[in-house]
Design a protein around this motif. Structure first.
Motif, PDB file in Angstrom:
ATOM      1  N   ASP A  21      35.813  38.580  57.675  1.00  0.00           N
ATOM      2  CA  ASP A  21      34.576  39.293  57.335  1.00  0.00           C
ATOM      3  C   ASP A  21      34.828  40.393  56.308  1.00  0.00           C
ATOM      4  O   ASP A  21      33.982  40.667  55.466  1.00  0.00           O
ATOM      5  N   ASN A  22      35.990  41.025  56.426  1.00  0.00           N
ATOM      6  CA  ASN A  22      36.332  42.150  55.556  1.00  0.00           C
ATOM      7  C   ASN A  22      37.660  41.875  54.866  1.00  0.00           C
ATOM      8  O   ASN A  22      38.685  41.723  55.534  1.00  0.00           O
ATOM      9  N   VAL A  23      37.624  41.802  53.552  1.00  0.00           N
ATOM     10  CA  VAL A  23      38.812  41.462  52.766  1.00  0.00           C
ATOM     11  C   VAL A  23      39.156  42.611  51.836  1.00  0.00           C
ATOM     12  O   VAL A  23      38.269  43.222  51.222  1.00  0.00           O
ATOM     13  N   ALA A  24      40.451  42.900  51.722  1.00  0.00           N
ATOM     14  CA  ALA A  24      40.911  43.957  50.813  1.00  0.00           C
ATOM     15  C   ALA A  24      42.005  43.413  49.914  1.00  0.00           C
ATOM     16  O   ALA A  24      42.756  42.516  50.299  1.00  0.00           O
ATOM     17  N   VAL A  25      42.099  43.978  48.722  1.00  0.00           N
ATOM     18  CA  VAL A  25      43.190  43.647  47.808  1.00  0.00           C
ATOM     19  C   VAL A  25      43.795  44.942  47.288  1.00  0.00           C
ATOM     20  O   VAL A  25      43.083  45.919  47.041  1.00  0.00           O
ATOM     21  N   VAL A  26      45.113  44.950  47.166  1.00  0.00           N
ATOM     22  CA  VAL A  26      45.840  46.115  46.673  1.00  0.00           C
ATOM     23  C   VAL A  26      46.428  45.772  45.314  1.00  0.00           C
ATOM     24  O   VAL A  26      47.218  44.824  45.191  1.00  0.00           O
ATOM     25  N   ILE A  27      46.028  46.528  44.290  1.00  0.00           N
ATOM     26  CA  ILE A  27      46.555  46.336  42.947  1.00  0.00           C
ATOM     27  C   ILE A  27      46.977  47.696  42.394  1.00  0.00           C
ATOM     28  O   ILE A  27      46.839  48.719  43.067  1.00  0.00           O
ATOM     29  N   THR A  28      47.490  47.703  41.176  1.00  0.00           N
ATOM     30  CA  THR A  28      47.956  48.950  40.575  1.00  0.00           C
ATOM     31  C   THR A  28      47.210  49.218  39.274  1.00  0.00           C
ATOM     32  O   THR A  28      46.581  48.333  38.690  1.00  0.00           O
ATOM     33  N   GLU A  29      47.324  50.450  38.812  1.00  0.00           N
ATOM     34  CA  GLU A  29      46.704  50.792  37.526  1.00  0.00           C
ATOM     35  C   GLU A  29      47.305  49.951  36.401  1.00  0.00           C
ATOM     36  O   GLU A  29      46.607  49.587  35.437  1.00  0.00           O
ATOM     37  N   ARG A  30      48.573  49.623  36.513  1.00  0.00           N
ATOM     38  CA  ARG A  30      49.213  48.795  35.479  1.00  0.00           C
ATOM     39  C   ARG A  30      48.616  47.395  35.471  1.00  0.00           C
ATOM     40  O   ARG A  30      48.496  46.774  34.409  1.00  0.00           O
ATOM     41  N   ASP A  31      48.250  46.891  36.648  1.00  0.00           N
ATOM     42  CA  ASP A  31      47.585  45.578  36.700  1.00  0.00           C
ATOM     43  C   ASP A  31      46.315  45.577  35.866  1.00  0.00           C
ATOM     44  O   ASP A  31      45.984  44.582  35.211  1.00  0.00           O
ATOM     45  N   LEU A  32      45.593  46.682  35.905  1.00  0.00           N
ATOM     46  CA  LEU A  32      44.302  46.753  35.207  1.00  0.00           C
ATOM     47  C   LEU A  32      44.448  46.934  33.704  1.00  0.00           C
ATOM     48  O   LEU A  32      43.458  46.873  32.973  1.00  0.00           O
ATOM     49  N   LEU A  33      45.679  47.143  33.228  1.00  0.00           N
ATOM     50  CA  LEU A  33      45.922  47.215  31.794  1.00  0.00           C
ATOM     51  C   LEU A  33      46.106  45.832  31.182  1.00  0.00           C
ATOM     52  O   LEU A  33      46.070  45.685  29.955  1.00  0.00           O
ATOM     53  N   GLU A  34      46.322  44.838  32.034  1.00  0.00           N
ATOM     54  CA  GLU A  34      46.544  43.481  31.546  1.00  0.00           C
ATOM     55  C   GLU A  34      45.245  42.872  31.022  1.00  0.00           C
ATOM     56  O   GLU A  34      44.153  43.158  31.536  1.00  0.00           O
ATOM     57  N   GLN A  35      45.363  42.040  30.020  1.00  0.00           N
ATOM     58  CA  GLN A  35      44.195  41.371  29.463  1.00  0.00           C
ATOM     59  C   GLN A  35      43.521  40.502  30.526  1.00  0.00           C
ATOM     60  O   GLN A  35      44.173  39.740  31.229  1.00  0.00           O
ATOM     61  N   GLY A  36      42.212  40.645  30.656  1.00  0.00           N
ATOM     62  CA  GLY A  36      41.452  39.846  31.608  1.00  0.00           C
ATOM     63  C   GLY A  36      41.471  40.368  33.025  1.00  0.00           C
ATOM     64  O   GLY A  36      40.919  39.727  33.927  1.00  0.00           O
ATOM     65  N   ALA A  37      42.065  41.553  33.248  1.00  0.00           N
ATOM     66  CA  ALA A  37      42.212  42.068  34.614  1.00  0.00           C
ATOM     67  C   ALA A  37      40.860  42.310  35.277  1.00  0.00           C
ATOM     68  O   ALA A  37      40.681  42.031  36.475  1.00  0.00           O
ATOM     69  N   TYR A  38      39.897  42.819  34.521  1.00  0.00           N
ATOM     70  CA  TYR A  38      38.583  43.117  35.105  1.00  0.00           C
ATOM     71  C   TYR A  38      37.774  41.838  35.319  1.00  0.00           C
ATOM     72  O   TYR A  38      36.967  41.769  36.245  1.00  0.00           O
ATOM     73  N   ASP A  39      38.020  40.839  34.498  1.00  0.00           N
ATOM     74  CA  ASP A  39      37.394  39.530  34.736  1.00  0.00           C
ATOM     75  C   ASP A  39      37.898  38.937  36.046  1.00  0.00           C
ATOM     76  O   ASP A  39      37.130  38.360  36.825  1.00  0.00           O
ATOM     77  N   THR A  40      39.197  39.104  36.292  1.00  0.00           N
ATOM     78  CA  THR A  40      39.772  38.624  37.550  1.00  0.00           C
ATOM     79  C   THR A  40      39.159  39.357  38.736  1.00  0.00           C
ATOM     80  O   THR A  40      38.866  38.757  39.772  1.00  0.00           O
ATOM     81  N   LEU A  41      38.924  40.654  38.566  1.00  0.00           N
ATOM     82  CA  LEU A  41      38.330  41.433  39.644  1.00  0.00           C
ATOM     83  C   LEU A  41      36.908  40.952  39.942  1.00  0.00           C
ATOM     84  O   LEU A  41      36.526  40.802  41.111  1.00  0.00           O
ATOM     85  N   SER A  43      35.756  37.994  39.421  1.00  0.00           N
ATOM     86  CA  SER A  43      35.893  36.689  40.078  1.00  0.00           C
ATOM     87  C   SER A  43      36.305  36.855  41.531  1.00  0.00           C
ATOM     88  O   SER A  43      35.806  36.145  42.413  1.00  0.00           O
ATOM     89  N   PHE A  44      37.203  37.809  41.794  1.00  0.00           N
ATOM     90  CA  PHE A  44      37.642  38.066  43.166  1.00  0.00           C
ATOM     91  C   PHE A  44      36.459  38.431  44.053  1.00  0.00           C
ATOM     92  O   PHE A  44      36.333  37.937  45.179  1.00  0.00           O
ATOM     93  N   PHE A  45      35.589  39.286  43.552  1.00  0.00           N
ATOM     94  CA  PHE A  45      34.388  39.642  44.316  1.00  0.00           C
ATOM     95  C   PHE A  45      33.557  38.393  44.621  1.00  0.00           C
ATOM     96  O   PHE A  45      33.078  38.211  45.745  1.00  0.00           O
ATOM     97  N   ASP A  46      33.390  37.546  43.617  1.00  0.00           N
ATOM     98  CA  ASP A  46      32.592  36.333  43.807  1.00  0.00           C
ATOM     99  C   ASP A  46      33.235  35.395  44.830  1.00  0.00           C
ATOM    100  O   ASP A  46      32.543  34.822  45.677  1.00  0.00           O
ATOM    101  N   TRP A  47      34.566  35.231  44.757  1.00  0.00           N
ATOM    102  CA  TRP A  47      35.245  34.348  45.720  1.00  0.00           C
ATOM    103  C   TRP A  47      35.092  34.886  47.134  1.00  0.00           C
ATOM    104  O   TRP A  47      34.847  34.127  48.070  1.00  0.00           O
ATOM    105  N   ALA A  48      35.267  36.184  47.288  1.00  0.00           N
ATOM    106  CA  ALA A  48      35.176  36.787  48.621  1.00  0.00           C
ATOM    107  C   ALA A  48      33.798  36.552  49.230  1.00  0.00           C
ATOM    108  O   ALA A  48      33.675  36.160  50.399  1.00  0.00           O
ATOM    109  N   VAL A  49      32.755  36.780  48.445  1.00  0.00           N
ATOM    110  CA  VAL A  49      31.395  36.577  48.940  1.00  0.00           C
ATOM    111  C   VAL A  49      31.149  35.095  49.214  1.00  0.00           C
ATOM    112  O   VAL A  49      30.554  34.722  50.230  1.00  0.00           O
TER     113      VAL A  49
END
Length: 202
Positions: A21-41, A43-49
């Motif tokens: 019912d409740n899902v969490a993901v742990v990432i780093t600020e460096r992860d968010l510097l990668e190209q496409g990182a926010y697109d992945t995020l 998508s992650f929201f969509d998969w979880a729902v």
């Protein structure tokens, strides 16, 4: 979607065991510097729902405090399927939205602030020490949701993630970095969760 991905999706959907019912993901600020990182995020929201999550939490581990304002602006612009609450290291406002994002707000700090709030109420006579229970702490946490499943990408450590809320969470570590995290990795985490027998500390 490839054949293997379709197989995972079918196994997940038709399994007798429930999805978290409740899902969490742990990432780093460096992860968010990668190209496409926010697109992945997004998508992650969509998969979880899509696979039944009522609440989704993201913890962004931050080493450089000066990066927080930039990260916050970028995260607040993310396209999410449900209402989202973003909190930073100095926030004490409760994040009671279906999607919750923590940027560098560590579990130790959050817990210490909750204890300090309780102590202040004791000092002014609004609480007595004998009345204090777990709910008094939980009511003062910024993030009120206990994740059923915590996914950590890239390394087998949790940093300072929700130390109170995740005490009974199932932990899933993948060596896949966030930049390469795809739906199949998410489904693998869900299948692993479905195969476990939860004991809640017993």
């Amino acid at each position: 979607m490839g054949i293997y991905d379709q197989y995972l999706a079918v196994r997940t959907q038709w399994a007798d065991e429930a999805t978290p019912d409740n899902v969490a993901v742990v990432i780093t600020e460096r992860d968010l510097l990668e190209q496409g990182a926010y697109d992945t995020l997004e998508s992650f929201f969509d998969w979880a729902v899509e696979y039944g999550a009522e609440r989704v939490m993201v913890y962004v581990s931050v080493l450089d405090a000066e990066a927080v304002p930039t990260l916050r602006r970028a995260l607040e612009d993310v396209d999410a399927p449900r209402e989202m609450a973003v909190r930073g290291p100095d926030d004490d406002r409760r994040a009671d939205a279906p999607i919750q994002v923590s940027i560098g707000l560590g579990g130790k700090h959050e817990f210490a602030a909750a204890v300090q709030s309780v102590a202040e109420e004791v000092e002014v006579g609004e609480l007595t020490p004998g009345e204090i229970d777990e709910e008094d702490i939980e009511d003062r946490l910024v993030f009120p949701t206990d994740p059923d499943l915590v996914i950590k990408t890239g390394a087998e450590r949790l940093s300072d993630f929700m130390i109170w809320q995740s005490v009974y969470s199932e932990l899933y570590f993948t060596d896949v970095n966030w930049r390469d995290f795809r739906k199949r990795e998410y489904l693998r985490a869900i299948r692993d969760f479905q195969d476990r027998q939860r004991r809640f500390g017993q």
